[in-house]
Enzyme design. Structure first.
Site, PDB file in Angstrom:
ATOM      1  N   SER A  90       0.701  -1.119  -0.047  1.00 24.58           N
ATOM      2  CA  SER A  90      -0.020   0.021   0.068  1.00 24.58           C
ATOM      3  C   SER A  90       0.672   1.187  -0.024  1.00 24.58           C
ATOM      4  O   SER A  90       1.698   1.501  -0.922  1.00 24.58           O
ATOM      5  CB  SER A  90      -1.065  -0.078   1.234  1.00 24.58           C
ATOM      6  N   MET A  91       0.760   2.115   1.097  1.00 19.83           N
ATOM      7  CA  MET A  91       1.607   3.191   1.223  1.00 19.83           C
ATOM      8  C   MET A  91       3.070   3.059   0.894  1.00 19.83           C
ATOM      9  O   MET A  91       4.086   3.478   0.327  1.00 19.83           O
ATOM     10  CB  MET A  91       1.584   4.231   2.359  1.00 19.83           C
TER      11      MET A  91
END
Length: 255
Positions: A90-91
Protein backbone atom coordinates in the site's frame (compact mmCIF):
# COMPACT_ATOMS: atom_id res chain seq x y z
CA UNK A 1 21.31 -1.82 15.28
CA UNK A 2 18.89 1.00 14.52
CA UNK A 3 15.58 0.86 16.39
CA UNK A 4 13.92 1.45 13.03
CA UNK A 5 14.77 -2.12 11.95
CA UNK A 6 13.26 -5.30 13.38
CA UNK A 7 14.44 -8.85 12.66
CA UNK A 8 11.69 -11.27 13.77
CA UNK A 9 13.86 -14.34 13.09
CA UNK A 10 17.55 -13.38 12.91
CA UNK A 11 19.51 -15.34 10.31
CA UNK A 12 23.09 -14.07 10.44
CA UNK A 13 24.13 -16.70 7.87
CA UNK A 14 21.53 -15.60 5.30
CA UNK A 15 22.72 -14.60 1.85
CA UNK A 16 19.75 -12.33 1.07
CA UNK A 17 17.41 -9.98 2.92
CA UNK A 18 13.74 -9.21 2.37
CA UNK A 19 13.20 -5.67 3.64
CA UNK A 20 9.54 -4.71 4.09
CA UNK A 21 7.81 -1.33 4.36
CA UNK A 22 4.36 -1.10 5.91
CA UNK A 23 1.02 0.28 4.81
CA UNK A 24 -0.44 3.60 5.95
CA UNK A 25 -1.06 3.49 9.70
CA UNK A 26 0.75 0.18 10.04
CA UNK A 27 3.70 -1.12 11.97
CA UNK A 28 5.69 -4.32 11.71
CA UNK A 29 3.33 -6.76 13.45
CA UNK A 30 1.43 -7.80 10.31
CA UNK A 31 4.67 -8.80 8.57
CA UNK A 32 6.42 -10.70 11.34
CA UNK A 33 4.90 -14.14 10.56
CA UNK A 34 6.46 -13.93 7.08
CA UNK A 35 9.79 -14.96 8.59
CA UNK A 36 8.55 -18.55 8.66
CA UNK A 37 7.48 -18.41 5.00
CA UNK A 38 10.89 -17.42 3.65
CA UNK A 39 13.57 -19.70 2.20
CA UNK A 40 16.22 -20.53 4.82
CA UNK A 41 18.82 -18.33 3.12
CA UNK A 42 16.65 -15.18 3.41
CA UNK A 43 16.34 -12.99 6.49
CA UNK A 44 13.23 -10.87 7.07
CA UNK A 45 13.94 -7.30 8.13
CA UNK A 46 11.11 -4.87 8.85
CA UNK A 47 11.38 -1.10 8.77
CA UNK A 48 9.30 0.70 11.40
CA UNK A 49 8.03 4.18 10.55
CA UNK A 50 8.51 6.86 13.25
CA UNK A 51 5.84 7.26 15.91
CA UNK A 52 4.85 3.63 16.61
CA UNK A 53 5.93 0.39 18.25
CA UNK A 54 9.60 0.59 19.29
CA UNK A 55 9.74 4.13 17.89
CA UNK A 56 6.69 5.38 19.77
CA UNK A 57 8.62 8.28 21.30
CA UNK A 58 10.02 9.36 17.93
CA UNK A 59 7.90 12.13 16.35
CA UNK A 60 5.95 11.25 13.22
CA UNK A 61 7.70 12.20 9.99
CA UNK A 62 7.02 15.85 9.22
CA UNK A 63 6.53 15.24 5.51
CA UNK A 64 7.25 12.81 2.66
CA UNK A 65 10.89 13.79 2.25
CA UNK A 66 11.51 13.39 5.98
CA UNK A 67 10.05 9.89 5.87
CA UNK A 68 12.14 8.97 2.83
CA UNK A 69 15.29 10.29 4.51
CA UNK A 70 14.58 8.18 7.59
CA UNK A 71 13.81 5.08 5.54
CA UNK A 72 16.87 5.62 3.33
CA UNK A 73 19.13 5.45 6.37
CA UNK A 74 17.56 2.11 7.32
CA UNK A 75 17.90 0.76 3.78
CA UNK A 76 21.57 1.67 3.67
CA UNK A 77 22.11 -0.29 6.89
CA UNK A 78 20.54 -3.37 5.33
CA UNK A 79 22.30 -2.92 1.99
CA UNK A 80 25.68 -2.85 3.72
CA UNK A 81 25.13 -6.39 5.01
CA UNK A 82 24.12 -8.37 1.93
CA UNK A 83 21.97 -8.19 -1.25
CA UNK A 84 18.36 -7.34 -0.50
CA UNK A 85 14.87 -7.22 -1.97
CA UNK A 86 12.56 -4.32 -1.15
CA UNK A 87 8.83 -4.89 -0.61
CA UNK A 88 6.24 -2.25 0.23
CA UNK A 89 2.53 -2.75 0.80
CA UNK A 90 0.00 0.00 0.00
CA UNK A 91 1.66 3.31 1.02
CA UNK A 92 4.82 1.27 1.55
CA UNK A 93 4.87 0.45 -2.17
CA UNK A 94 5.19 4.15 -3.01
CA UNK A 95 7.87 4.56 -0.35
CA UNK A 96 9.74 1.58 -1.82
CA UNK A 97 9.41 2.94 -5.35
CA UNK A 98 10.69 6.40 -4.37
CA UNK A 99 13.57 4.85 -2.41
CA UNK A 100 14.53 2.68 -5.37
CA UNK A 101 14.51 5.71 -7.69
CA UNK A 102 16.84 7.59 -5.33
CA UNK A 103 19.10 4.59 -4.78
CA UNK A 104 19.44 4.07 -8.53
CA UNK A 105 20.32 7.76 -8.83
CA UNK A 106 23.30 7.29 -6.51
CA UNK A 107 21.89 7.41 -2.97
CA UNK A 108 23.02 3.85 -2.24
CA UNK A 109 22.93 0.25 -3.40
CA UNK A 110 19.60 -0.48 -5.14
CA UNK A 111 17.62 -3.61 -4.26
CA UNK A 112 17.90 -6.74 -6.37
CA UNK A 113 14.12 -6.63 -6.82
CA UNK A 114 11.29 -4.22 -6.02
CA UNK A 115 7.92 -5.69 -4.99
CA UNK A 116 4.95 -3.30 -4.98
CA UNK A 117 2.01 -4.89 -3.16
CA UNK A 118 -1.57 -3.67 -2.87
CA UNK A 119 -1.02 -0.21 -4.34
CA UNK A 120 -2.14 1.95 -7.21
CA UNK A 121 0.64 3.14 -9.48
CA UNK A 122 2.41 6.32 -8.32
CA UNK A 123 1.29 7.98 -11.55
CA UNK A 124 -2.12 8.27 -9.86
CA UNK A 125 -0.80 10.42 -7.02
CA UNK A 126 -3.04 13.38 -7.88
CA UNK A 127 -6.21 11.26 -8.04
CA UNK A 128 -5.34 9.43 -4.81
CA UNK A 129 -5.19 12.73 -2.91
CA UNK A 130 -8.90 13.18 -3.66
CA UNK A 131 -9.99 9.63 -2.88
CA UNK A 132 -10.95 8.05 0.45
CA UNK A 133 -9.22 7.82 2.81
CA UNK A 134 -7.80 11.32 3.16
CA UNK A 135 -6.35 13.16 6.16
CA UNK A 136 -9.43 15.37 6.07
CA UNK A 137 -11.79 12.47 6.89
CA UNK A 138 -13.31 12.23 10.35
CA UNK A 139 -12.08 9.72 12.92
CA UNK A 140 -15.17 7.59 12.36
CA UNK A 141 -14.66 7.60 8.60
CA UNK A 142 -11.04 6.53 8.98
CA UNK A 143 -12.00 3.77 11.42
CA UNK A 144 -14.66 2.54 9.03
CA UNK A 145 -12.18 2.42 6.13
CA UNK A 146 -9.53 0.60 8.16
CA UNK A 147 -12.09 -1.88 9.44
CA UNK A 148 -13.52 -2.52 5.98
CA UNK A 149 -10.16 -3.43 4.42
CA UNK A 150 -9.18 -5.61 7.38
CA UNK A 151 -6.46 -3.35 8.77
CA UNK A 152 -7.73 -3.39 12.37
CA UNK A 153 -8.00 -6.44 14.60
CA UNK A 154 -11.01 -7.12 16.80
CA UNK A 155 -8.83 -6.38 19.83
CA UNK A 156 -8.13 -2.84 18.58
CA UNK A 157 -11.74 -2.23 17.59
CA UNK A 158 -12.96 -3.28 21.04
CA UNK A 159 -10.69 -0.90 22.97
CA UNK A 160 -11.35 2.89 22.71
CA UNK A 161 -7.76 3.84 23.59
CA UNK A 162 -6.33 1.50 20.95
CA UNK A 163 -8.82 2.80 18.37
CA UNK A 164 -7.74 6.35 19.14
CA UNK A 165 -4.07 5.46 18.75
CA UNK A 166 -4.77 3.65 15.48
CA UNK A 167 -6.53 6.69 14.04
CA UNK A 168 -3.73 9.00 15.19
CA UNK A 169 -1.07 6.92 13.44
CA UNK A 170 -3.22 6.46 10.33
CA UNK A 171 -3.93 10.18 10.02
CA UNK A 172 -0.25 11.04 10.49
CA UNK A 173 0.71 8.68 7.67
CA UNK A 174 -2.04 10.03 5.44
CA UNK A 175 -0.71 13.55 5.94
CA UNK A 176 2.78 12.36 4.96
CA UNK A 177 1.62 10.38 1.92
CA UNK A 178 -0.50 13.35 0.83
CA UNK A 179 2.77 15.15 0.14
CA UNK A 180 4.05 12.58 -2.36
CA UNK A 181 4.54 13.80 -5.92
CA UNK A 182 5.40 11.49 -8.80
CA UNK A 183 7.80 13.14 -11.23
CA UNK A 184 6.71 12.52 -14.80
CA UNK A 185 8.90 10.05 -16.64
CA UNK A 186 10.66 8.61 -13.58
CA UNK A 187 11.22 4.86 -13.91
CA UNK A 188 13.23 2.09 -12.25
CA UNK A 189 15.70 -0.35 -13.79
CA UNK A 190 15.38 -2.72 -10.84
CA UNK A 191 13.19 -5.77 -11.62
CA UNK A 192 9.66 -4.83 -10.56
CA UNK A 193 6.91 -7.20 -9.45
CA UNK A 194 3.42 -5.93 -8.71
CA UNK A 195 1.05 -7.90 -6.47
CA UNK A 196 -2.61 -6.95 -6.18
CA UNK A 197 -5.86 -8.40 -4.84
CA UNK A 198 -8.55 -9.46 -7.29
CA UNK A 199 -11.15 -7.69 -5.14
CA UNK A 200 -9.10 -4.62 -4.21
CA UNK A 201 -10.27 -1.19 -5.32
CA UNK A 202 -7.28 -0.37 -7.53
CA UNK A 203 -7.22 1.24 -10.97
CA UNK A 204 -5.64 -1.21 -13.45
CA UNK A 205 -2.53 -1.75 -11.31
CA UNK A 206 -0.70 -4.01 -13.76
CA UNK A 207 -1.17 -1.68 -16.73
CA UNK A 208 -0.40 1.50 -14.77
CA UNK A 209 2.72 0.18 -13.05
CA UNK A 210 4.13 -1.34 -16.25
CA UNK A 211 5.48 1.92 -17.78
CA UNK A 212 7.47 2.60 -14.62
CA UNK A 213 9.75 -0.39 -15.20
CA UNK A 214 12.49 -0.25 -17.81
CA UNK A 215 13.80 -3.64 -16.68
CA UNK A 216 12.05 -6.89 -15.86
CA UNK A 217 8.36 -6.62 -14.95
CA UNK A 218 5.60 -8.94 -13.87
CA UNK A 219 2.22 -8.49 -12.19
CA UNK A 220 0.37 -11.13 -10.20
CA UNK A 221 -3.28 -11.08 -9.23
CA UNK A 222 -3.94 -12.76 -5.88
CA UNK A 223 -7.19 -13.81 -4.19
CA UNK A 224 -8.90 -11.33 -1.89
CA UNK A 225 -8.93 -7.60 -1.30
CA UNK A 226 -6.46 -5.03 -0.04
CA UNK A 227 -4.76 -7.54 2.27
CA UNK A 228 -5.62 -10.53 0.09
CA UNK A 229 -7.08 -13.54 1.88
CA UNK A 230 -5.64 -14.44 5.32
CA UNK A 231 -3.90 -17.60 4.01
CA UNK A 232 -2.32 -15.65 1.11
CA UNK A 233 -1.20 -12.78 3.35
CA UNK A 234 0.30 -15.18 5.89
CA UNK A 235 2.62 -16.63 3.26
CA UNK A 236 2.94 -13.74 0.81
CA UNK A 237 6.73 -14.18 0.41
CA UNK A 238 5.96 -17.40 -1.47
CA UNK A 239 4.49 -15.18 -4.21
CA UNK A 240 7.70 -13.18 -4.67
CA UNK A 241 9.22 -14.31 -7.94
CA UNK A 242 12.75 -13.15 -7.10
CA UNK A 243 12.85 -15.51 -4.10
CA UNK A 244 11.89 -18.61 -6.06
CA UNK A 245 12.97 -20.04 -9.41
CA UNK A 246 9.41 -21.15 -10.26
CA UNK A 247 6.56 -18.72 -11.17
CA UNK A 248 5.30 -16.93 -8.08
CA UNK A 249 2.74 -19.03 -6.27
CA UNK A 250 1.13 -20.31 -9.46
CA UNK A 251 -1.09 -17.21 -9.62
CA UNK A 252 -2.13 -15.52 -12.84
CA UNK A 253 0.55 -13.18 -14.13
CA UNK A 254 0.12 -10.33 -16.58
CA UNK A 255 2.51 -7.83 -18.09
Amino acid sequence: MSRSLLRPLPRPGATRTLLCLSFCGGGTASFRPWAEALPPDVELVLYCYPGREGRYTVPFAADWNALIADALEAVRTVAAERPYLLLGHSMGAWVAFDLTCRLEAGAGAPPRALIASGADSPVRWAEKRRETPTPRDTDDELLTWMSTVGQLSDVVLAEPELRSMAVEVFRADLLVSDGYRYREGVTVRTPLQVLYGADDDLDAPAARWRPLATGEFRADELPGGHFYTPPVWARLPECIAALHPAPAGGHRSSA
